[in-house]
Design a protein around this motif. Structure first.
Motif, short mmCIF file in Angstrom:
data_model
loop_
_atom_site.label_atom_id
_atom_site.label_comp_id
_atom_site.label_asym_id
_atom_site.label_seq_id
_atom_site.Cartn_x
_atom_site.Cartn_y
_atom_site.Cartn_z
N PHE A 152 29.69 -16.07 127.78
CA PHE A 152 28.59 -16.59 128.60
C PHE A 152 29.08 -16.91 130.02
O PHE A 152 28.43 -16.57 131.00
N ILE A 153 30.24 -17.55 130.12
CA ILE A 153 30.80 -17.92 131.43
C ILE A 153 31.10 -16.67 132.25
O ILE A 153 30.82 -16.63 133.45
N GLN A 154 31.67 -15.66 131.61
CA GLN A 154 31.97 -14.42 132.34
C GLN A 154 30.70 -13.84 132.95
O GLN A 154 30.70 -13.39 134.11
N LYS A 155 29.63 -13.85 132.20
CA LYS A 155 28.34 -13.34 132.70
C LYS A 155 27.83 -14.21 133.84
O LYS A 155 27.42 -13.71 134.89
N ARG A 156 27.86 -15.52 133.66
CA ARG A 156 27.36 -16.43 134.69
C ARG A 156 28.25 -16.44 135.94
O ARG A 156 27.75 -16.71 137.03
N LEU A 157 29.53 -16.18 135.79
CA LEU A 157 30.41 -16.09 136.97
C LEU A 157 29.92 -14.99 137.90
O LEU A 157 29.79 -15.21 139.10
N VAL A 158 29.65 -13.83 137.36
CA VAL A 158 29.16 -12.71 138.17
C VAL A 158 27.82 -13.08 138.81
O VAL A 158 27.62 -12.87 140.01
N GLN A 159 26.93 -13.65 138.03
CA GLN A 159 25.61 -14.03 138.56
C GLN A 159 25.73 -15.10 139.63
O GLN A 159 25.04 -15.06 140.65
N SER A 160 26.61 -16.07 139.43
CA SER A 160 26.77 -17.16 140.40
C SER A 160 27.36 -16.64 141.70
O SER A 160 26.95 -17.07 142.79
N VAL A 161 28.34 -15.75 141.61
CA VAL A 161 28.91 -15.16 142.81
C VAL A 161 27.81 -14.45 143.60
O VAL A 161 27.69 -14.62 144.82
N ASN A 162 27.01 -13.67 142.92
CA ASN A 162 25.91 -12.97 143.59
C ASN A 162 24.93 -13.95 144.23
O ASN A 162 24.48 -13.74 145.35
N CYS A 163 24.62 -15.02 143.53
CA CYS A 163 23.71 -16.04 144.08
C CYS A 163 24.29 -16.65 145.35
O CYS A 163 23.58 -16.82 146.34
N LEU A 164 25.57 -17.00 145.32
CA LEU A 164 26.20 -17.65 146.47
C LEU A 164 26.38 -16.69 147.64
O LEU A 164 26.27 -17.10 148.80
N ILE A 165 26.64 -15.45 147.35
CA ILE A 165 26.78 -14.45 148.42
C ILE A 165 25.45 -14.25 149.13
O ILE A 165 25.38 -14.14 150.35
N ASN A 166 24.38 -14.25 148.36
CA ASN A 166 23.05 -13.99 148.91
C ASN A 166 22.34 -15.25 149.42
O ASN A 166 21.21 -15.16 149.89
N ALA A 167 22.99 -16.39 149.32
CA ALA A 167 22.36 -17.65 149.74
C ALA A 167 22.31 -17.78 151.26
O ALA A 167 23.11 -17.27 151.97
#
Length: 167
Positions: A152-167
């Motif tokens: 779950f963390i591995q999946k959310r890490l990718v999603q969180s990075v994308n969220c922060l990059i696009n913020a």
């Protein structure tokens, strides 16, 4: 083991649970337009930030605190830099209904930089668990609860990075 954090004495699970909590908050904040969900994510995020910042310190604040060097074998400093003002804001806004609340604009660059540092440190720690986990935590790392949380963390890490990059 129940899979619930409150009655699970697996140390690796406890650390991973904090990571998952923070990453969920980042994800839900950035992927929802509902202000109530965003506010819930922000409130919960502060609690996880407090715990994870202390986890990545070289020295423990209290003798029963867990820090990253308890779990992985490293001399590397993985501590996260945070200004005194930001620490005060997070502490006051988390543990108190304080006048500090409502004083941080969420386009605050320091806060986003802190989130990015946390995500990088979590990823680094997760990677090191694969190669530098102390022997006494090998069994904890192999439980089904930890394996599921790790995925779950591995999946959310990718999603969180994308969220922060696009913020």
């Amino acid at each position: 083991m129940s899979g619930y954090v409150e009655d699970n004495n697996n140390i690796v699970f406890q650390a991973f649970d904090e990571f998952a909590g923070l990453l969920n908050c980042i994800y839900f904040f950035h992927t929802n337009s509902d202000k109530h969900i965003k506010n819930i994510a922000l409130s919960a995020m502060r609690s996880h930030v407090r715990a994870i910042i202390d986890f990545f310190k070289l020295d423990r604040s209290d003798k029963d605190d867990l820090i990253y060097t308890d779990i992985i074998d490293t001399k590397d400093d993985l501590s996260i830099k945070m200004s005194k003002d930001m620490r005060t804001f997070i502490n006051k806004s988390t543990a108190h209904i304080s006048k500090k609340r409502g004083t941080l604009s969420f386009d605050n660059k320091e806060y986003y930089e802190l989130m990015k540092q946390l995500v990088v440190s979590i990823k680094d720690f997760m990677d090191r668990c694969e190669t530098s986990l102390k022997p006494e935590y090998q069994n904890d790392f192999q439980t089904e609860d930890v394996k599921l949380l790790k995925e779950f963390i591995q999946k959310r890490l990718v999603q969180s990075v994308n969220c922060l990059i696009n913020a």
